[in-house]
Scaffold this motif. Structure first.
Motif, short mmCIF file in Angstrom:
data_model
loop_
_atom_site.label_atom_id
_atom_site.label_comp_id
_atom_site.label_asym_id
_atom_site.label_seq_id
_atom_site.Cartn_x
_atom_site.Cartn_y
_atom_site.Cartn_z
N GLU A 294 8.78 10.75 -3.77
CA GLU A 294 7.48 10.96 -3.14
C GLU A 294 7.50 12.16 -2.21
O GLU A 294 6.46 12.67 -1.82
N ARG A 295 8.71 12.62 -1.85
CA ARG A 295 8.79 13.78 -0.95
C ARG A 295 9.04 15.09 -1.67
O ARG A 295 9.09 16.15 -1.05
N GLY A 296 9.26 15.02 -2.97
CA GLY A 296 9.51 16.24 -3.74
C GLY A 296 10.61 15.98 -4.76
O GLY A 296 11.06 14.85 -4.93
N VAL A 297 11.04 17.05 -5.41
CA VAL A 297 12.08 16.95 -6.44
C VAL A 297 13.35 17.54 -5.85
O VAL A 297 13.32 18.60 -5.23
N ASP B 146 20.87 19.76 -24.16
CA ASP B 146 20.17 20.59 -23.16
C ASP B 146 18.74 20.14 -22.89
O ASP B 146 17.84 20.95 -22.70
N VAL B 147 18.54 18.82 -22.90
CA VAL B 147 17.22 18.27 -22.59
C VAL B 147 17.24 17.85 -21.12
O VAL B 147 18.13 17.10 -20.70
N PRO B 148 16.28 18.32 -20.29
CA PRO B 148 16.28 17.89 -18.88
C PRO B 148 16.09 16.39 -18.74
O PRO B 148 15.24 15.81 -19.42
N PHE B 149 16.88 15.80 -17.85
CA PHE B 149 16.86 14.35 -17.65
C PHE B 149 16.55 14.06 -16.19
O PHE B 149 17.33 14.38 -15.29
N TYR B 150 15.38 13.48 -15.94
CA TYR B 150 14.94 13.19 -14.57
C TYR B 150 14.85 11.69 -14.33
O TYR B 150 14.49 10.92 -15.23
N ALA B 151 15.15 11.27 -13.10
CA ALA B 151 14.85 9.91 -12.66
C ALA B 151 13.79 10.00 -11.57
O ALA B 151 13.85 10.89 -10.70
N ALA B 152 12.79 9.11 -11.64
CA ALA B 152 11.70 9.10 -10.66
C ALA B 152 11.81 7.83 -9.82
O ALA B 152 11.93 6.73 -10.37
N LEU B 153 11.76 7.98 -8.51
CA LEU B 153 12.00 6.82 -7.64
C LEU B 153 11.47 7.05 -6.23
O LEU B 153 11.47 8.17 -5.74
N PRO B 154 11.04 5.97 -5.59
CA PRO B 154 10.63 6.06 -4.18
C PRO B 154 11.80 5.79 -3.25
O PRO B 154 12.87 5.33 -3.69
N TRP C 142 0.23 2.96 -10.52
CA TRP C 142 0.73 4.27 -10.96
C TRP C 142 2.07 4.23 -11.69
O TRP C 142 2.21 4.75 -12.77
N GLY C 143 3.09 3.65 -11.04
CA GLY C 143 4.44 3.67 -11.62
C GLY C 143 5.28 4.79 -11.05
O GLY C 143 4.82 5.59 -10.23
N THR C 144 6.55 4.82 -11.50
CA THR C 144 7.43 5.90 -11.06
C THR C 144 7.55 6.92 -12.21
O THR C 144 6.90 7.96 -12.18
N ALA C 145 8.30 6.59 -13.25
CA ALA C 145 8.47 7.55 -14.36
C ALA C 145 7.15 7.87 -15.07
O ALA C 145 6.96 8.98 -15.57
N LEU C 146 6.26 6.90 -15.13
CA LEU C 146 5.02 7.14 -15.88
C LEU C 146 3.94 7.83 -15.04
O LEU C 146 2.98 8.38 -15.60
N ALA C 147 4.06 7.82 -13.71
CA ALA C 147 3.01 8.42 -12.88
C ALA C 147 2.80 9.90 -13.23
O ALA C 147 1.65 10.34 -13.41
N PRO C 148 3.88 10.71 -13.35
CA PRO C 148 3.65 12.12 -13.71
C PRO C 148 3.01 12.26 -15.10
O PRO C 148 2.23 13.20 -15.34
N ASP D 176 0.83 -1.21 0.00
CA ASP D 176 0.00 0.00 0.00
C ASP D 176 0.87 1.26 0.00
O ASP D 176 0.53 2.26 -0.65
N ALA D 177 1.98 1.21 0.73
CA ALA D 177 2.86 2.38 0.78
C ALA D 177 3.44 2.66 -0.61
O ALA D 177 3.59 3.82 -1.02
N ASP D 178 3.74 1.60 -1.35
CA ASP D 178 4.29 1.80 -2.70
C ASP D 178 3.28 2.54 -3.58
O ASP D 178 3.65 3.43 -4.35
N VAL D 179 2.02 2.19 -3.44
CA VAL D 179 0.98 2.87 -4.24
C VAL D 179 0.96 4.37 -3.89
O VAL D 179 0.96 5.23 -4.78
N GLU D 180 0.98 4.67 -2.60
CA GLU D 180 0.92 6.08 -2.19
C GLU D 180 2.18 6.83 -2.60
O GLU D 180 2.12 7.99 -3.00
N GLN D 181 3.34 6.16 -2.50
CA GLN D 181 4.58 6.82 -2.91
C GLN D 181 4.56 7.14 -4.40
O GLN D 181 4.96 8.22 -4.83
N CYS D 182 4.09 6.18 -5.19
CA CYS D 182 4.04 6.42 -6.65
C CYS D 182 3.05 7.53 -6.98
O CYS D 182 3.30 8.35 -7.85
#
Ligand code: MRU
Length: 363
Positions: A341-344, A266-274, A171-177, A127-133
């Motif tokens: 999950e806490r911000g960028v 100059d393309v922004p490159f982000y990694a998404a992770l819990p 939800w996912g990590t990279a795909l959630a946004p 359940d925590a994984d769902v909320e974090q994503c």
């Protein structure tokens, strides 16, 4: 997320007490589920990539330990089961993280209470994984929104591998946004790297995005750099299997090349992770154990023939050897930011510690 209108998670306990998972080895051609009843079932599902993706591997291992304790709740079996699950796949740190959390919970109770405690804890991790994503989605959405405002049109996002809900619980990590941006009416389009050799992008990311109605185009892994040179990529978002305490990002092989191309253009490159993906004990990504898988995954390709049969065919000369290293490491200096999950935050030690001042205790 939904499949043909029905909401699903990737893993759930049934009323009969088994753990049911979506069999990802058969997607996108067949949607089937598989029941995990024993420790061996869970270990086999992780090893053979019936389930895959760092967060889902962790959750499956947690339930695998609960299944193991149902067979035998002794200390000895707890140790053996932990070792067996840990040995399934070496790179995603979520596996070790989930096992450590399960063990600390289970060790506190008498063997007679361990099974209930273990299933309860695995459910909490799930359940925590769902909320974090979900929170990763909300935090990443703001980046996409800003890009849409400045670009004033469709936002083109490139992603690698599958870091969507199939790689997590929901939800996912990279795909959630991306899902949240699409749902918010922001025009997004996703360049989906096919992600050889296992084709998680072509098979799973495309399946997910299509199911949610998100415009996308599958591309050969090698096209991304050229699209960036042509100004057709506004940002890259990838997931991560292990992010070091100083921000190095280990992810599916090929991620590093995308980060290099992104920096050059100059393309922004982000990694998404819990939080479960952060390895606080490791500073240097070069120390991460990179999984080496069977060369058959490189020499052969699986697909569905026009007559509907799923077949695997060889694409490499019989005599040629192949090397199959499944992950690579993108140095923190190439990462624009980490979406958590806490911000960028910046991909730095201070950036991560700033978001997780309680990192030694945080779950
Ligand atoms: O080999 P896999 O399919 O388990 O690898 C998965 C990835 O590399 C994902 O990009 C990663 O786990 C991202 S986290 C959702």
């Amino acid at each position: 997320m939904k499949i043909s209108g029905t909401p699903y998670r990737t893993i759930w306990p049934t009323a009969a007490g088994v753990i049911r998972v979506i069999d990802q080895s058969r997607l996108p051609f067949e949607f089937t589920t598989l029941d995990l009843k024993t420790l061996d079932d869970a270990a086999h599902a992780i090893r053979t990539m019936v389930v895959r993706g760092a967060p889902l591997i962790g959750v499956t291992a947690a339930y695998g330990l609960a299944l193991a304790l149902r067979e035998d709740a002794s200390d000895r079996h707890l140790d053996e089961a932990t070792q067996a699950l840990q040995a399934t796949r070496p790179t995603a740190v979520n596996l070790a993280w989930a096992l450590a959390r399960m063990r600390s919970t289970v060790a506190e109770v008498a063997p007679s209470e361990r099974v209930d405690a273990a299933f309860r804890e695995a459910g909490l991790i799930c359940d925590a994984d769902v909320e974090q994503c979900r929170s990763i989605g909300i935090n990443g959405l703001e980046i996409i929104r800003r890009l849409a405002e400045t670009a004033g049109g469709r936002v083109n996002i490139l992603t690698h591998c599958n870091a969507g809900w199939l790689a997590c619980v929901d939800w996912g990590t990279a795909l959630a946004p991306i899902y949240m941006a699409h749902d918010a009416g922001i025009p997004v389009h996703v360049w989906v790297d096919e992600t050889r050799p296992r084709n998680q992008g072509a098979a799973l990311t495309a399946f997910e995005l299509g199911g949610h109605g998100v415009p996308h185009t599958v591309i050969a892994d090698n096209l991304g750099g050229h699209l960036m040179q042509r100004g057709e990529v506004d940002m890259v978002i990838v997931g991560s299997d292990r992010t070091t305490a100083s921000g190095d990002v280990c992810n599916k092989v090929g991620t590093y090349l995308k980060a290099l191309a992104a920096r050059d253009n100059d393309v922004p490159f982000y990694a998404a992770l819990p939080i479960s993906t952060i390895d606080w004990a490791l500073d240097d990504g070069r120390a991460i154990v990179i999984e080496e898988r069977s060369p058959l995954e490189v020499t052969h390709v699986a697909g569905r023939t026009s007559s509907g049969v799923i077949e695997t065919v060889r694409v490499v000369p019989e005599a040629s050897p192949a090397l199959n290293l499944a992950f690579d490491v993108t140095p923190a200096r190439l990462v624009t930011g980490l979406i958590t999950e806490r911000g960028v935050c910046p991909a730095t030690r201070d950036g991560l510690r700033g978001l997780y001042p309680d990192w030694q205790k945080a779950k």
